[in-house]
Enzyme design. Sequence first.
Site, PDB file in Angstrom:
ATOM      1  N   LEU A  67      -0.267   3.735 -22.202  1.00 44.32           N
ATOM      2  CA  LEU A  67       0.645   3.457 -23.107  1.00 44.32           C
ATOM      3  C   LEU A  67       2.129   3.896 -22.848  1.00 44.32           C
ATOM      4  O   LEU A  67       2.437   4.653 -22.306  1.00 44.32           O
ATOM      5  CB  LEU A  67       0.277   4.353 -24.284  1.00 44.32           C
ATOM      6  CG  LEU A  67      -1.156   4.471 -25.130  1.00 44.32           C
ATOM      7  CD1 LEU A  67      -1.487   5.214 -26.045  1.00 44.32           C
ATOM      8  CD2 LEU A  67      -1.703   2.926 -25.068  1.00 44.32           C
ATOM      9  N   HIS A 114       5.020  16.687 -17.097  1.00 43.46           N
ATOM     10  CA  HIS A 114       3.902  16.813 -18.097  1.00 43.46           C
ATOM     11  C   HIS A 114       3.696  18.176 -18.764  1.00 43.46           C
ATOM     12  O   HIS A 114       2.580  18.658 -19.393  1.00 43.46           O
ATOM     13  CB  HIS A 114       2.410  16.438 -17.228  1.00 43.46           C
ATOM     14  CG  HIS A 114       2.656  14.921 -16.648  1.00 43.46           C
ATOM     15  ND1 HIS A 114       2.421  13.956 -17.477  1.00 43.46           N
ATOM     16  CD2 HIS A 114       2.725  14.617 -15.352  1.00 43.46           C
ATOM     17  CE1 HIS A 114       2.517  12.746 -16.697  1.00 43.46           C
ATOM     18  NE2 HIS A 114       2.719  13.205 -15.617  1.00 43.46           N
ATOM     19  N   LYS A 135       4.956  21.030 -21.480  1.00 40.30           N
ATOM     20  CA  LYS A 135       5.609  20.882 -22.766  1.00 40.30           C
ATOM     21  C   LYS A 135       6.829  21.631 -22.612  1.00 40.30           C
ATOM     22  O   LYS A 135       6.943  22.593 -22.139  1.00 40.30           O
ATOM     23  CB  LYS A 135       4.581  21.355 -23.711  1.00 40.30           C
ATOM     24  CG  LYS A 135       3.395  20.384 -23.926  1.00 40.30           C
ATOM     25  CD  LYS A 135       2.193  21.133 -24.622  1.00 40.30           C
ATOM     26  CE  LYS A 135       1.101  20.098 -24.734  1.00 40.30           C
ATOM     27  NZ  LYS A 135      -0.217  20.759 -25.212  1.00 40.30           N
ATOM     28  N   ARG A 153      -9.288  26.635 -26.186  1.00 38.81           N
ATOM     29  CA  ARG A 153      -8.430  27.857 -26.069  1.00 38.81           C
ATOM     30  C   ARG A 153      -7.561  27.942 -27.037  1.00 38.81           C
ATOM     31  O   ARG A 153      -7.105  27.119 -27.633  1.00 38.81           O
ATOM     32  CB  ARG A 153      -8.051  28.344 -24.667  1.00 38.81           C
ATOM     33  CG  ARG A 153      -7.017  27.246 -24.293  1.00 38.81           C
ATOM     34  CD  ARG A 153      -6.379  27.850 -22.866  1.00 38.81           C
ATOM     35  NE  ARG A 153      -5.652  26.367 -22.406  1.00 38.81           N
ATOM     36  CZ  ARG A 153      -4.795  26.030 -22.518  1.00 38.81           C
ATOM     37  NH1 ARG A 153      -4.016  26.417 -23.535  1.00 38.81           N
ATOM     38  NH2 ARG A 153      -3.993  25.148 -21.916  1.00 38.81           N
ATOM     39  N   GLY A 165      -2.399  19.860 -16.488  1.00 36.71           N
ATOM     40  CA  GLY A 165      -0.772  20.378 -16.046  1.00 36.71           C
ATOM     41  C   GLY A 165      -0.102  19.289 -15.422  1.00 36.71           C
ATOM     42  O   GLY A 165       0.644  19.401 -14.728  1.00 36.71           O
ATOM     43  N   LYS A 173      -6.238   8.964 -13.037  1.00 33.91           N
ATOM     44  CA  LYS A 173      -6.372  10.547 -13.653  1.00 33.91           C
ATOM     45  C   LYS A 173      -7.410  11.272 -12.826  1.00 33.91           C
ATOM     46  O   LYS A 173      -8.709  10.838 -12.725  1.00 33.91           O
ATOM     47  CB  LYS A 173      -6.528  10.608 -15.091  1.00 33.91           C
ATOM     48  CG  LYS A 173      -5.369  10.364 -16.064  1.00 33.91           C
ATOM     49  CD  LYS A 173      -5.625  10.622 -17.371  1.00 33.91           C
ATOM     50  CE  LYS A 173      -4.484  10.340 -18.356  1.00 33.91           C
ATOM     51  NZ  LYS A 173      -4.797  10.697 -19.711  1.00 33.91           N
TER      52      LYS A 173
END
Length: 450
Positions: free
Chosen positions: A203, A235, A237, A291, A164, A158
């Site tokens: 995972l 990735h 939603k 936020r 995002g 990562k």
Amino acid sequence: MFKKILIANRGEIALRVVRAAREMGIASVAVHSTADSDAMHVRMADESICIGPPSGTLSYLSIPSIVSACEISGAEAIHPGYGFLSENARFVEILEEMNIAFIGPSAEHIRLMGDKITAKDTMKALGVPCVPGSDGGVPDLESAQRLGAEMGYPVIVKATAGGGGRGMKVAMSAADMENAFHTARSESKAAFGNDEVYIEKYLTTPRHIEIQIFGDGRGQAVHLGERDCSLQRRHQKVLEEAPGPAITASERARIGKICADAMAKLGYSGAGTVEFLYENGEFYFIEMNTRLQVEHPVTEAVMGVDLVREQIRVAAGMKMSFRQEDLVPRGHAIEVRINAEKLPDFAPSPGTISHYHAPGGLGVRMDSALYDGYKIPPNYDSLIGKLIVHGRDRPEALARLDRALGELIVDGVHTTVPLFHALLQEPDIQAGDYNIHWLEQWLASHTVAE
């Protein structure tokens, strides 16, 4: 209390803040690019100021333009919405220097949580459970290969400054590590100007669970339960619900208290979301968003609170209007994100809205800035609306969502509404039995067309 606030954003979230301010008797100032001159948030605000050309970099991301608009209008505070400058620590520092209140957390906390490694180390020290992984950045391929062997595959590489879904690559085995490591670094460098990466245990079938927290900046913090955001594409939603269908009341109380206690120790101010991967009854911290979230309405629905109103109150120096014991989830809420995209390829579909009709009725909320004749510009995110439903339980919420989707009319552009019609017919969705990989696996074997 503030007399006037400026909203440094656009679209449905800008309109959301305008509405909250109006209910509080606060004047609102909309800023807009030339592409958004006819936008609904511009029409609904008490004042509006053009801050630049269509490019977000030259308008909504232009700190000098936004600060100038604040000075011209006499606004005492700025609400950043989500995206754009909402998690820009330097922006907050500049506002402090200009004696303009920022409706959000401190620059220190934004910066602390903006770096994934620092955030993880901080949360670990505060007692928040984390995904097993590297201690800090991984400098080279050899180190990455050694860590992969120690942790056991699969692992995920990562970007430290990521978000995002960019700069994230999975290595299912040792043979995959070289490609995953170099690709994640190059993507991170291109997207964020920083090629540092770290490694975590991957995972295999987790759910994405996030805890909504709220702090007063003076050592008091609460949690407002969880949202399940596991239905994702690339990735991003797609659907969110609360409470999470896989979370028990005792698990909610346990992880909620851990998060609230951590935020109290930090002295965190305003709204924030602590995000976890959840698998086999265990929570693993992945990041914190400092936020308001796109999906905040589902929490508002089940908790009966106005998070934007609370943000403004706390930023003005007032106490939180609720205590932990007041925050008990009631019923079930679901939100679907409706984008102007053409299925099945999800290609952007800007254009003119020839007819728009929002669904209504008991337990239905439509957060959108659309109207008949509105021209969706091609310069920004394709999100055009959020449909939120609330019912006494999950089956009622699903039935209400199906009914509301059938009432929604958006003519003139393509939308992702057919995707949700199709998903609601799936047994796994009806049962709440899905994880973060479910949607992409389903899309690989299903073609959704209008």
